[in-house]
Design an enzyme around this catalytic site. Structure first.
Site, PDB file in Angstrom:
ATOM      1  N   GLY A 268      46.113  47.298  39.918  1.00  3.35           N
ATOM      2  CA  GLY A 268      45.538  48.450  40.607  1.00  3.35           C
ATOM      3  C   GLY A 268      44.844  47.991  41.878  1.00  3.35           C
ATOM      4  O   GLY A 268      45.115  46.913  42.422  1.00  3.35           O
ATOM      5  N   GLY A 269      43.897  48.804  42.319  1.00  2.96           N
ATOM      6  CA  GLY A 269      43.157  48.484  43.541  1.00  2.96           C
ATOM      7  C   GLY A 269      42.450  47.147  43.458  1.00  2.96           C
ATOM      8  O   GLY A 269      42.110  46.539  44.478  1.00  2.96           O
TER       9      GLY A 269
ATOM     10  N   GLY B   9      63.282  30.371  72.680  1.00  6.17           N
ATOM     11  CA  GLY B   9      61.926  30.886  72.518  1.00  6.17           C
ATOM     12  C   GLY B   9      61.160  30.114  71.459  1.00  6.17           C
ATOM     13  O   GLY B   9      59.931  29.996  71.535  1.00  6.17           O
ATOM     14  N   ALA B  10      61.883  29.583  70.484  1.00 10.23           N
ATOM     15  CA  ALA B  10      61.218  28.848  69.406  1.00 10.23           C
ATOM     16  C   ALA B  10      60.538  27.589  69.951  1.00 10.23           C
ATOM     17  O   ALA B  10      59.532  27.134  69.408  1.00 10.23           O
ATOM     18  CB  ALA B  10      62.217  28.499  68.314  1.00 10.23           C
TER      19      ALA B  10
HETATM   20  C1  HXC Z   1      37.418  49.174  29.947  1.00 10.96           C
HETATM   21  C2  HXC Z   1      39.021  47.764  29.117  1.00 10.96           C
HETATM   22  C3  HXC Z   1      39.763  47.880  30.308  1.00 10.96           C
HETATM   23  C4  HXC Z   1      39.245  48.712  31.323  1.00 10.96           C
HETATM   24  C5  HXC Z   1      40.806  46.562  28.981  1.00 10.96           C
HETATM   25  N1  HXC Z   1      39.704  46.951  28.315  1.00 10.96           N
HETATM   26  N2  HXC Z   1      40.869  47.128  30.194  1.00 10.96           N
HETATM   27  N3  HXC Z   1      37.850  48.408  28.940  1.00 10.96           N
HETATM   28  N4  HXC Z   1      38.069  49.325  31.110  1.00 10.96           N
HETATM   29  N5  HXC Z   1      39.870  48.851  32.488  1.00 10.96           N
HETATM   30  C6  HXC Z   1      39.295  46.526  26.999  1.00 10.96           C
HETATM   31  C7  HXC Z   1      40.164  47.070  25.881  1.00 10.96           C
HETATM   32  O1  HXC Z   1      39.714  48.311  25.478  1.00 10.96           O
HETATM   33  C8  HXC Z   1      39.950  46.013  24.806  1.00 10.96           C
HETATM   34  O2  HXC Z   1      38.719  46.239  24.183  1.00 10.96           O
HETATM   35  C9  HXC Z   1      39.795  44.737  25.593  1.00 10.96           C
HETATM   36  O3  HXC Z   1      39.449  45.131  26.912  1.00 10.96           O
HETATM   37  C10 HXC Z   1      41.068  43.942  25.646  1.00 10.96           C
HETATM   38  O4  HXC Z   1      42.141  44.794  26.045  1.00 10.96           O
HETATM   39  P1  HXC Z   1      43.522  44.824  25.271  1.00 10.96           P
HETATM   40  O5  HXC Z   1      44.230  46.027  25.729  1.00 10.96           O
HETATM   41  O6  HXC Z   1      43.292  44.673  23.776  1.00 10.96           O
HETATM   42  O7  HXC Z   1      44.170  43.486  25.809  1.00 10.96           O
HETATM   43  P2  HXC Z   1      45.673  43.216  26.207  1.00 10.96           P
HETATM   44  O8  HXC Z   1      46.576  43.713  25.118  1.00 10.96           O
HETATM   45  O9  HXC Z   1      45.733  41.779  26.568  1.00 10.96           O
HETATM   46  O10 HXC Z   1      45.936  44.099  27.498  1.00 10.96           O
HETATM   47  C11 HXC Z   1      45.247  43.871  28.697  1.00 10.96           C
HETATM   48  C12 HXC Z   1      45.492  45.012  29.696  1.00 10.96           C
HETATM   49  C13 HXC Z   1      45.173  46.366  29.051  1.00 10.96           C
HETATM   50  C14 HXC Z   1      46.962  44.967  30.129  1.00 10.96           C
HETATM   51  C15 HXC Z   1      44.635  44.728  30.921  1.00 10.96           C
HETATM   52  O11 HXC Z   1      43.889  46.262  28.440  1.00 10.96           O
HETATM   53  C16 HXC Z   1      45.180  47.494  30.001  1.00 10.96           C
HETATM   54  O12 HXC Z   1      46.230  47.990  30.369  1.00 10.96           O
HETATM   55  N6  HXC Z   1      43.964  47.915  30.396  1.00 10.96           N
HETATM   56  C17 HXC Z   1      43.793  49.032  31.302  1.00 10.96           C
HETATM   57  C18 HXC Z   1      44.183  48.638  32.680  1.00 10.96           C
HETATM   58  C19 HXC Z   1      43.913  49.703  33.656  1.00 10.96           C
HETATM   59  O13 HXC Z   1      44.580  50.738  33.687  1.00 10.96           O
HETATM   60  N7  HXC Z   1      42.826  49.532  34.425  1.00 10.96           N
HETATM   61  C20 HXC Z   1      42.420  50.422  35.413  1.00 10.96           C
HETATM   62  C21 HXC Z   1      43.314  50.072  36.620  1.00 10.96           C
HETATM   63  S1  HXC Z   1      42.882  51.031  37.989  1.00 10.96           S
HETATM   64  P3  HXC Z   1      38.403  45.787  22.679  1.00 10.96           P
HETATM   65  O14 HXC Z   1      37.063  46.320  22.402  1.00 10.96           O
HETATM   66  O15 HXC Z   1      39.491  46.363  21.835  1.00 10.96           O
HETATM   67  O16 HXC Z   1      38.440  44.285  22.699  1.00 10.96           O
HETATM   68  C22 HXC Z   1      41.834  50.079  38.773  1.00 10.96           C
HETATM   69  C23 HXC Z   1      41.386  50.714  39.997  1.00 10.96           C
HETATM   70  C24 HXC Z   1      40.609  49.788  40.836  1.00 10.96           C
HETATM   71  O17 HXC Z   1      41.498  49.041  38.393  1.00 10.96           O
HETATM   72  C25 HXC Z   1      40.422  50.513  42.111  1.00 10.96           C
HETATM   73  C26 HXC Z   1      39.729  49.698  43.114  1.00 10.96           C
HETATM   74  C27 HXC Z   1      39.763  50.420  44.405  1.00 10.96           C
END
Ligand code: HXC
Length: 510
Positions: free
Chosen positions: A169-170, A404-405
């Protein structure tokens, strides 16, 4: 008193546990180190000074009041690498997936501010599920606070990102605005939108690894500067890179002790360039022959391999190298190689790292793809970067410097200080055959006459002396004495001082 000390120890121990043993085991099972273990490898033993260990988030929605972990998913502070100061943050995937909350961002911003104030680099170890979903816009604001600091610090202190898990993501835009990105093979990935969204929007089916793994970003997108087998190798290589870099834009890069004679003669270089102008040879042989102890740290080794970029030392001092590679696409310039080298030249110039340019370039790569892709604008980036650079620049033409290079590859005309050529150099508008075919178009049907014209052009221009007669080449040097001549050239340029005209900033063709 004892009770207070014990309480401190207890709180520290709690913070060090992070998300708990189960999650630490899961991290290890993936072949990954924990955030703290990584810092132990990255920093000198016993040098890590941690800050904000007791910070917790302030969110209450979605049951977050009960899910507070000391440190809030990121370990921050400073330490040393071979005795030199560096600020660090290391995201802890065991705490809510290393996700970025408002307070997590504040911890990163705090050490970035300290790094800029104290003139030391920042190394960020990224392993995060992105924005903390429970915190909504507070988390997005936290990212933006980090982004702004990345930009403010750009060109002031070196910023290095190591991607050691998810970065999606971002969130990718903070590493993207740092100077170097390294990835760990098979355990890290970076993308703006993940495989599921890609499938929904474009109907393309792709795995996370294919979309944003280390191979993708080091070979296709050039987002990453290097990839390593595991966490330990990645962190040790970052230590190696760190040793080449200055701490900030007002300091010189460090001078290391060296045990290699700067006057070392390399007879093998006398036969490096083959008899036939169309035969390739490996430019890396020349690079390692010039370097102290043959030590070369290459960047973007798997991308645009027709140009080589990286750091070596001469007399213990860091030099950035840009070199055409005749082994790939005959060493021509194209969109990718121009972008790669331009970025490298600008980093060197920003941080006072002298630049050595090794030239064997038959010109720009022709083709519809290149023109449609904007080779004009991308080639201009390299021309612009060199023309703007004020650091000491030494250029050595080994063979071809066509068209040119020739101008672009750090010619005298755009600001190189000392320009050398080997006797095998050919500095001309184009290769002899192409030139004869244009000049004697009417004789295209007569191969014998065309061959004679080609020979005549070759004899006139396929040498370094026409350029040397005009002073565009300062000296034609023996290949075997290249290290000595280049070392002396850089030594003579140590006091270089260039006044530049005031402007807010340039308008480089981005
Ligand atoms: C809160 C999160 C989290 C998040 C993971 N966790 N991502 N908690 N916010 N963004 C937590 C899970 O609930 C879990 O908690 C623990 O972290 C481990 O995650 P798992 O899913 O069990 O691990 P894994 O199977 O290895 O998968 C990792 C992952 C997946 C691929 C990163 O967790 C995932 O898809 N997370 C969401 C990603 C996402 O959509 N993020 C937002 C992106 S947008 P527990 O308690 O069970 O251990 C963004 C915008 C930024 O980031 C913008 C900036 C401008």
């Amino acid at each position: 008193m004892r009770a207070v000390l014990e309480q401190l120890e207890f709180r520290r121990a709690q913070a060090r546990i992070g998300g708990g043993q189960k999650r630490v085991d899961a991290q290890h099972a993936k072949g990954k180190l924990t955030a703290r273990e990584r810092l132990l490898v990255l920093l000198d033993e016993g040098s890590f000074e941690e800050y904000d260990m007791y910070v917790t988030h302030r969110a209450t929605d979605f049951g977050m009041a009960e899910q507070k972990v000391a440190g809030d998913g990121v370990v921050t502070g400073w330490g040393t690498i071979n005795g030199r100061l560096v600020y660090v943050f290391s995201q802890d995937f065991t705490v809510l997936g290393g996700s970025l909350s408002e307070t997590h961002a504040q911890k990163i911003c705090k050490i970035m501010d300290m790094a800029v104030r104290n003139g030391a680099p920042v190394i960020g170890l990224n392993d995060s599920g992105g924005a903390r979903i429970q915190e909504g816009v507070a988390s997005l604001a936290g990212y933006a606070d980090v982004f702004k600091r990345n930009v403010d610090a750009s060109g002031v202190i070196p910023q290095i990102s190591v991607i050691m898990g998810p970065c999606a993501g971002g969130a990718v835009y903070s590493p993207a605005m740092t100077d170097f990105i390294f990835m760990v093979r098979d355990s890290s990935y970076m993308f703006v939108t993940g495989p599921d969204v890609v499938k929904t929007v474009t109907n393309e089916i792709v795995t996370a690894e294919e979309l944003g793994g280390a191979a993708t970003h080091t070979q296709k997108s050039s987002v990453a500067d290097g990839a390593f087998e595991n966490d330990i190798e990645a962190l040790e290589e970052v230590r190696r890179l760190f040793d080449f870099l200055p701490l900030n834009n007002r300091e010189k890069p460090p001078v290391r002790p060296f045990y290699d004679d700067p006057e070392r003669i390399e007879l093998r270089l006398d036969t490096l360039v083959p008899e036939s102008a169309n035969k390739p040879y490996d430019m890396k042989e020349l690079i390692t022959a010039i370097a102290d102890e043959g030590d070369f740290f290459e960047l973007q080794a798997a991308f645009a391999r027709n140009i080589i970029t990286g750091y070596l030392r001469i007399e213990g001092r860091t030099v950035g190298v840009v070199a055409n590679q005749p082994m790939v696409l005959a060493g021509c310039l194209d969109i990718d190689s121009s972008r790669k080298a331009a970025r490298f030249v600008r980093f060197c110039d920003a941080f006072d790292i002298p630049i050595l340019t090794l030239v064997d370039v038959p010109g720009f790569l022709p083709g519809i793809g290149q023109e449609y892709g904007g080779v004009i604008k991308h080639g201009a980036k390299l021309l612009f970067a060199y023309s703007q650079a004020t650091v000491p620049m030494v250029t050595l033409i080994t063979r071809k410097a066509y068209g040119g290079a020739y101008d672009v590859m750090a010619s005298k005309h755009i600001g190189a200080d000392i320009n050398y050529a080997w006797p095998t150099a050919q500095i001309a508008v184009m290769g002899a055959k192409g030139a004869a075919e244009i000049l004697y178009r009417s004789e295209l049907g007569d191969p014998a006459r065309l061959a004679a014209h080609t020979k005549e052009y070759e004899q006139r221009f396929a040498n370094p002396f026409i350029a040397a007669e005009r002073g565009f080449i300062d000296e034609v040097i023996m290949p075997h004495s290249s290290r000595k001549r280049i070392a002396r050239a850089f030594a003579a340029l140590r006091g270089k001082n260039v006044e530049t005209r005031w402007k807010k900033h340039d308008t480089i063709p981005l």
